[in-house]
Design a protein around this motif. Structure first.
Motif, PDB file in Angstrom:
ATOM      1  N   MET A  21      57.706  21.688  37.771  1.00  0.00           N
ATOM      2  CA  MET A  21      57.775  20.774  36.637  1.00  0.00           C
ATOM      3  C   MET A  21      56.367  20.378  36.175  1.00  0.00           C
ATOM      4  N   LEU A  22      55.510  20.034  37.116  1.00  0.00           N
ATOM      5  CA  LEU A  22      54.153  19.642  36.763  1.00  0.00           C
ATOM      6  C   LEU A  22      53.338  20.836  36.264  1.00  0.00           C
ATOM      7  N   GLY A  23      53.495  21.990  36.913  1.00  0.00           N
ATOM      8  CA  GLY A  23      52.758  23.180  36.518  1.00  0.00           C
ATOM      9  C   GLY A  23      53.101  23.662  35.128  1.00  0.00           C
ATOM     10  N   LEU A  24      54.349  23.515  34.732  1.00  0.00           N
ATOM     11  CA  LEU A  24      54.760  23.964  33.403  1.00  0.00           C
ATOM     12  C   LEU A  24      54.239  23.065  32.294  1.00  0.00           C
ATOM     13  N   ARG A  25      53.699  21.929  32.665  1.00  0.00           N
ATOM     14  CA  ARG A  25      53.155  20.992  31.669  1.00  0.00           C
ATOM     15  C   ARG A  25      51.648  21.124  31.496  1.00  0.00           C
ATOM     16  N   THR A  26      51.043  22.082  32.177  1.00  0.00           N
ATOM     17  CA  THR A  26      49.595  22.267  32.055  1.00  0.00           C
ATOM     18  C   THR A  26      49.284  23.713  31.704  1.00  0.00           C
ATOM     19  N   SER A  27      48.189  23.916  31.027  1.00  0.00           N
ATOM     20  CA  SER A  27      47.810  25.287  30.670  1.00  0.00           C
ATOM     21  C   SER A  27      47.393  26.094  31.899  1.00  0.00           C
ATOM     22  N   ASP A  28      47.019  25.424  32.984  1.00  0.00           N
ATOM     23  CA  ASP A  28      46.671  26.125  34.226  1.00  0.00           C
ATOM     24  C   ASP A  28      47.901  26.658  34.951  1.00  0.00           C
ATOM     25  N   GLY A  29      49.050  26.048  34.726  1.00  0.00           N
ATOM     26  CA  GLY A  29      50.271  26.491  35.381  1.00  0.00           C
ATOM     27  C   GLY A  29      50.261  26.204  36.869  1.00  0.00           C
ATOM     28  N   ILE A  30      50.873  27.105  37.618  1.00  0.00           N
ATOM     29  CA  ILE A  30      51.031  26.931  39.060  1.00  0.00           C
ATOM     30  C   ILE A  30      50.908  28.287  39.744  1.00  0.00           C
ATOM     31  N   ALA A  31      50.406  28.280  40.955  1.00  0.00           N
ATOM     32  CA  ALA A  31      50.331  29.516  41.740  1.00  0.00           C
ATOM     33  C   ALA A  31      51.697  29.778  42.367  1.00  0.00           C
ATOM     34  N   TRP A  32      52.240  30.951  42.139  1.00  0.00           N
ATOM     35  CA  TRP A  32      53.532  31.351  42.697  1.00  0.00           C
ATOM     36  C   TRP A  32      53.485  31.286  44.225  1.00  0.00           C
ATOM     37  N   SER A  33      52.347  31.629  44.796  1.00  0.00           N
ATOM     38  CA  SER A  33      52.205  31.620  46.253  1.00  0.00           C
ATOM     39  C   SER A  33      52.265  30.208  46.834  1.00  0.00           C
ATOM     40  N   ARG A  34      52.104  29.215  46.003  1.00  0.00           N
ATOM     41  CA  ARG A  34      52.230  27.831  46.475  1.00  0.00           C
ATOM     42  C   ARG A  34      53.694  27.396  46.530  1.00  0.00           C
ATOM     43  N   ASN A  59      57.626  32.388  26.491  1.00  0.00           N
ATOM     44  CA  ASN A  59      57.324  31.006  26.879  1.00  0.00           C
ATOM     45  C   ASN A  59      56.432  30.894  28.105  1.00  0.00           C
ATOM     46  N   LEU A  60      56.414  31.923  28.950  1.00  0.00           N
ATOM     47  CA  LEU A  60      55.573  31.913  30.144  1.00  0.00           C
ATOM     48  C   LEU A  60      54.676  33.134  30.180  1.00  0.00           C
ATOM     49  N   ILE A  61      53.556  32.977  30.855  1.00  0.00           N
ATOM     50  CA  ILE A  61      52.616  34.065  31.079  1.00  0.00           C
ATOM     51  C   ILE A  61      52.389  34.170  32.576  1.00  0.00           C
ATOM     52  N   VAL A  62      52.483  35.379  33.103  1.00  0.00           N
ATOM     53  CA  VAL A  62      52.170  35.621  34.511  1.00  0.00           C
ATOM     54  C   VAL A  62      50.870  36.402  34.548  1.00  0.00           C
ATOM     55  N   ALA A  63      49.887  35.849  35.227  1.00  0.00           N
ATOM     56  CA  ALA A  63      48.583  36.493  35.366  1.00  0.00           C
ATOM     57  C   ALA A  63      48.200  36.435  36.840  1.00  0.00           C
ATOM     58  N   GLY A  64      48.323  37.569  37.509  1.00  0.00           N
ATOM     59  CA  GLY A  64      48.082  37.580  38.947  1.00  0.00           C
ATOM     60  C   GLY A  64      49.120  36.712  39.635  1.00  0.00           C
ATOM     61  N   ASP A  65      48.654  35.719  40.360  1.00  0.00           N
ATOM     62  CA  ASP A  65      49.534  34.819  41.101  1.00  0.00           C
ATOM     63  C   ASP A  65      49.937  33.595  40.280  1.00  0.00           C
ATOM     64  N   ARG A  66      49.354  33.428  39.111  1.00  0.00           N
ATOM     65  CA  ARG A  66      49.586  32.215  38.326  1.00  0.00           C
ATOM     66  C   ARG A  66      50.688  32.399  37.294  1.00  0.00           C
ATOM     67  N   ILE A  67      51.486  31.364  37.172  1.00  0.00           N
ATOM     68  CA  ILE A  67      52.535  31.296  36.158  1.00  0.00           C
ATOM     69  C   ILE A  67      52.188  30.102  35.283  1.00  0.00           C
ATOM     70  N   ALA A  68      51.999  30.352  34.001  1.00  0.00           N
ATOM     71  CA  ALA A  68      51.581  29.286  33.095  1.00  0.00           C
ATOM     72  C   ALA A  68      52.361  29.371  31.793  1.00  0.00           C
ATOM     73  N   PRO A  69      52.552  28.236  31.154  1.00  0.00           N
ATOM     74  CA  PRO A  69      53.233  28.258  29.861  1.00  0.00           C
ATOM     75  C   PRO A  69      52.326  28.841  28.785  1.00  0.00           C
ATOM     76  N   SER A  70      52.920  29.570  27.875  1.00  0.00           N
ATOM     77  CA  SER A  70      52.184  30.013  26.692  1.00  0.00           C
ATOM     78  C   SER A  70      52.029  28.795  25.784  1.00  0.00           C
ATOM     79  N   GLU A  71      51.322  28.975  24.701  1.00  0.00           N
ATOM     80  CA  GLU A  71      51.174  27.859  23.759  1.00  0.00           C
ATOM     81  C   GLU A  71      52.555  27.393  23.295  1.00  0.00           C
ATOM     82  N   ARG A  72      53.409  28.350  22.964  1.00  0.00           N
ATOM     83  CA  ARG A  72      54.776  28.014  22.550  1.00  0.00           C
ATOM     84  C   ARG A  72      55.561  27.414  23.701  1.00  0.00           C
ATOM     85  N   GLY A  73      55.317  27.929  24.910  1.00  0.00           N
ATOM     86  CA  GLY A  73      56.026  27.448  26.081  1.00  0.00           C
ATOM     87  C   GLY A  73      55.718  26.010  26.435  1.00  0.00           C
ATOM     88  N   MET A  74      54.527  25.544  26.072  1.00  0.00           N
ATOM     89  CA  MET A  74      54.186  24.141  26.335  1.00  0.00           C
ATOM     90  C   MET A  74      55.187  23.205  25.671  1.00  0.00           C
TER      91      MET A  74
END
Length: 85
Positions: A21-34, A59-74
């Motif tokens: 929930m918190l990760g989806l509200r930031t452009s940094d997103g969250i590490a899947w490994s966490r 709505n989401l972007i996966v880059a390596g281990d990170r999952i982050a919302p796209s601009e639209r996804g925010m």
């Protein structure tokens, strides 16, 4: 005389949901490994399906281990987070 705060104990699933929930509200997103160590294998599979759905919709972007919302996804962060509950 002051009062002392107390810490709330949360289980792994609740903590994983909070992280998403918190990760989806930031452009940094969250590490899947966490998140994955907090979930059962079945939940990892299910949650990854939700993530893939939102990647396909843009709505989401996966880059390596990170999952982050796209601009639209925010703009859809709360609705996406609900799918993990």
């Amino acid at each position: 005389i002051g009062s002392r705060g107390s810490l709330e104990q949360v289980d792994d699933l609740t903590w994983a949901r909070e992280l998403v929930m918190l990760g989806l509200r930031t452009s940094d997103g969250i590490a899947w490994s966490r998140i994955t160590p907090l979930l059962t294998q079945a939940m990892v599979f299910t949650w990854w399906g939700v993530i893939e759905k939102h990647v396909r919709s843009g709505n989401l972007i996966v880059a390596g281990d990170r999952i982050a919302p796209s601009e639209r996804g925010m703009l859809q962060a709360d609705a996406m987070a609900e799918e993990f509950f």
